[in-house]
Scaffold this motif. Structure first.
Motif, PDB file in Angstrom:
ATOM      1  N   GLU A  76      -7.398 -12.608  39.446  1.00 61.70           N
ATOM      2  CA  GLU A  76      -6.474 -13.402  38.632  1.00 61.70           C
ATOM      3  C   GLU A  76      -6.842 -14.879  38.665  1.00 61.70           C
ATOM      4  O   GLU A  76      -6.718 -15.581  37.654  1.00 61.70           O
ATOM      5  N   SER A 111      -9.653 -15.260  36.280  1.00 61.48           N
ATOM      6  CA  SER A 111      -9.155 -15.251  34.896  1.00 61.48           C
ATOM      7  C   SER A 111      -8.540 -16.586  34.527  1.00 61.48           C
ATOM      8  O   SER A 111      -8.721 -17.081  33.408  1.00 61.48           O
ATOM      9  N   ARG A 137       0.285 -14.089  31.091  1.00 60.75           N
ATOM     10  CA  ARG A 137      -0.452 -13.269  30.129  1.00 60.75           C
ATOM     11  C   ARG A 137      -1.950 -13.517  30.245  1.00 60.75           C
ATOM     12  O   ARG A 137      -2.771 -12.594  30.117  1.00 60.75           O
ATOM     13  N   THR A 138      -2.315 -14.785  30.470  1.00 59.28           N
ATOM     14  CA  THR A 138      -3.727 -15.141  30.580  1.00 59.28           C
ATOM     15  C   THR A 138      -4.412 -14.416  31.731  1.00 59.28           C
ATOM     16  O   THR A 138      -5.541 -13.940  31.607  1.00 59.28           O
ATOM     17  N   GLY A 177      -3.432 -11.650  33.035  1.00 60.54           N
ATOM     18  CA  GLY A 177      -3.282 -10.204  32.916  1.00 60.54           C
ATOM     19  C   GLY A 177      -2.052  -9.608  33.557  1.00 60.54           C
ATOM     20  O   GLY A 177      -1.993  -8.393  33.779  1.00 60.54           O
ATOM     21  N   ARG A 178      -1.021 -10.461  33.810  1.00 61.48           N
ATOM     22  CA  ARG A 178       0.202  -9.929  34.421  1.00 61.48           C
ATOM     23  C   ARG A 178       1.288  -9.620  33.407  1.00 61.48           C
ATOM     24  O   ARG A 178       2.359  -9.152  33.773  1.00 61.48           O
ATOM     25  N   GLY A 179       1.050  -9.927  32.170  1.00 66.41           N
ATOM     26  CA  GLY A 179       2.060  -9.674  31.145  1.00 66.41           C
ATOM     27  C   GLY A 179       3.335 -10.426  31.435  1.00 66.41           C
ATOM     28  O   GLY A 179       3.317 -11.615  31.719  1.00 66.41           O
TER      29      GLY A 179
END
Length: 364
Positions: free
Chosen positions: A297, A300, A357-358, A360-362
């Protein structure tokens, strides 16, 4: 001719003809204002001491994809050039874009304050003229290559949606509190880059206006003498190029935990003389928590936030979380060191919906 006939003629004119005719006479311009059509345009502006250039582009919306798709129409480049005092010519060339460009140059090339003042007057007049005859939806780019004369920022139209505004002077430019306040309180821009200082009054600090109408996605600051770190200018991402002091970083973090600096989602700062032995000065008075971000994360976050150092040259030294007292919002603070240079950075990632969101955790 009857007004109805004039309207029929004007409705048959294309975008280039209307733009050209708007500069031929006051009477023609008034007629075009009376029958403004639905042409949507964007502009790009470059402001220099001796010249103001404004590129006008017609926007076409794809009928198959709706208004979210913007296409540029044909491959002909149409350039309209005129000078102040009045002189104009019409040039035709070829390009991959439909480009209708207006260049406003001063015939009087004398250097000094008067020339800059004249250029600023031209800038304001051309913007008002274009607004009167065209439906300008956005300004994709506005670059100031010149000394920032008093009142120059205030010539910008606050109703535009700007893609990028940038001061690109060779050295730090002087700005007035009024100009800086106008820019930060009224302008909507995806990116604002400022290399300015405010010499008067001494020790001036910009203060956020809670009722301001501005909206900034990215604020890039070079010289930060006018920045109050307890109340940063409101922007989703703030990047400061010049090294800041450890106590300034501590003030910024303390204020965020206390409920201020609420607009901040991403922070990018280079810290002056930061070493392992004095790191505690940054976190003095702050409660730190073990980070809940995974290494993937964090990768990301750096990949998509477009922060200044390249991630492959950066080694994370410390990663901790802090929590805002009023609502429990979490932020991750990352200290990184450039592996090729003795430079240390501090990054802040607030756990906003867009950042989650960036990585990837929504909506978790």
């Amino acid at each position: 001719m009857p007004l109805l006939v004039k309207r029929m003629i004007i409705e048959e004119l294309g975008f280039v003809e209307r733009l050209f005719l708007s500069f031929t006479s006051k009477r023609t311009c008034s007629l075009l204002r009376l029958f403004r059509n639905d042409f949507k345009v964007s502009i790009e502006m470059n402001i220099r001491t001796w010249e103001v250039s404004i590129r006008v582009r017609k926007l076409l919306y794809s009928l198959t994809e709706g208004i979210s798709a913007i296409n540029i129409s044909s491959s002909i480049s149409n350039e309209l050039k005129f000078d102040i005092p009045y002189k104009q010519s019409y040039l035709i060339g070829f390009s991959s874009w439909t480009t209708n460009t207006i260049y406003c140059g001063l015939i009087d090339k004398r250097a000094g304050r008067d020339t800059m003042s004249n250029s600023m007057i031209v800038f304001g007049k051309v913007l008002r003229h274009l607004n009167s005859v065209l439906n300008i939806e956005e300004c994709r780019q506005c670059v100031f290559f010149t000394t920032l004369h008093v009142g120059l920022f205030c010539q910008l139209d606050r109703d535009y949606s700007y893609g990028s505004i940038e001061t690109r002077t060779e050295c730090i430019a002087d700005a007035t509190p009024e100009d800086l306040t106008f820019l930060l309180d009224n302008i909507k821009a995806k990116r604002l880059s400022l290399n300015v200082t405010v010499p008067s009054p001494p020790a001036y600090k910009y203060r956020n206006n809670p009722e301001k109408k501005s909206s900034l996605d990215v604020l890039k600051i070079v010289h930060h003498s006018w920045v109050d770190f307890s109340d940063l200018p409101a922007a989703k991402a703030v990047s400061i190029e010049k090294k800041i002091q450890m106590d300034q970083m501590n003030t910024m973090l303390q204020s965020w935990v206390a409920g201020r600096n609420r607009a901040l989602e991403i922070g990018d700062f280079e810290i002056h003389r930061l070493m392992d032995m004095n790191r505690e000065a940054i976190f003095n008075g702050l409660t730190r928590h073990e980070t809940q971000l995974t290494e993937a994360e964090i990768e990301s976050f750096f990949d998509f936030s477009q922060l200044s150092p390249n991630r492959k040259f950066l080694r994370c030294i410390v990663v901790v979380d802090i929590v805002r007292k009023c609502d429990g919002m979490r932020a991750t603070v990352i200290e990184g060191r450039n592996i090729s240079e003795p430079i240390r950075y501090m990054f802040v990632m607030v756990w906003s919906e867009s950042n989650l969101r960036t990585i990837g955790r929504g909506n978790n």
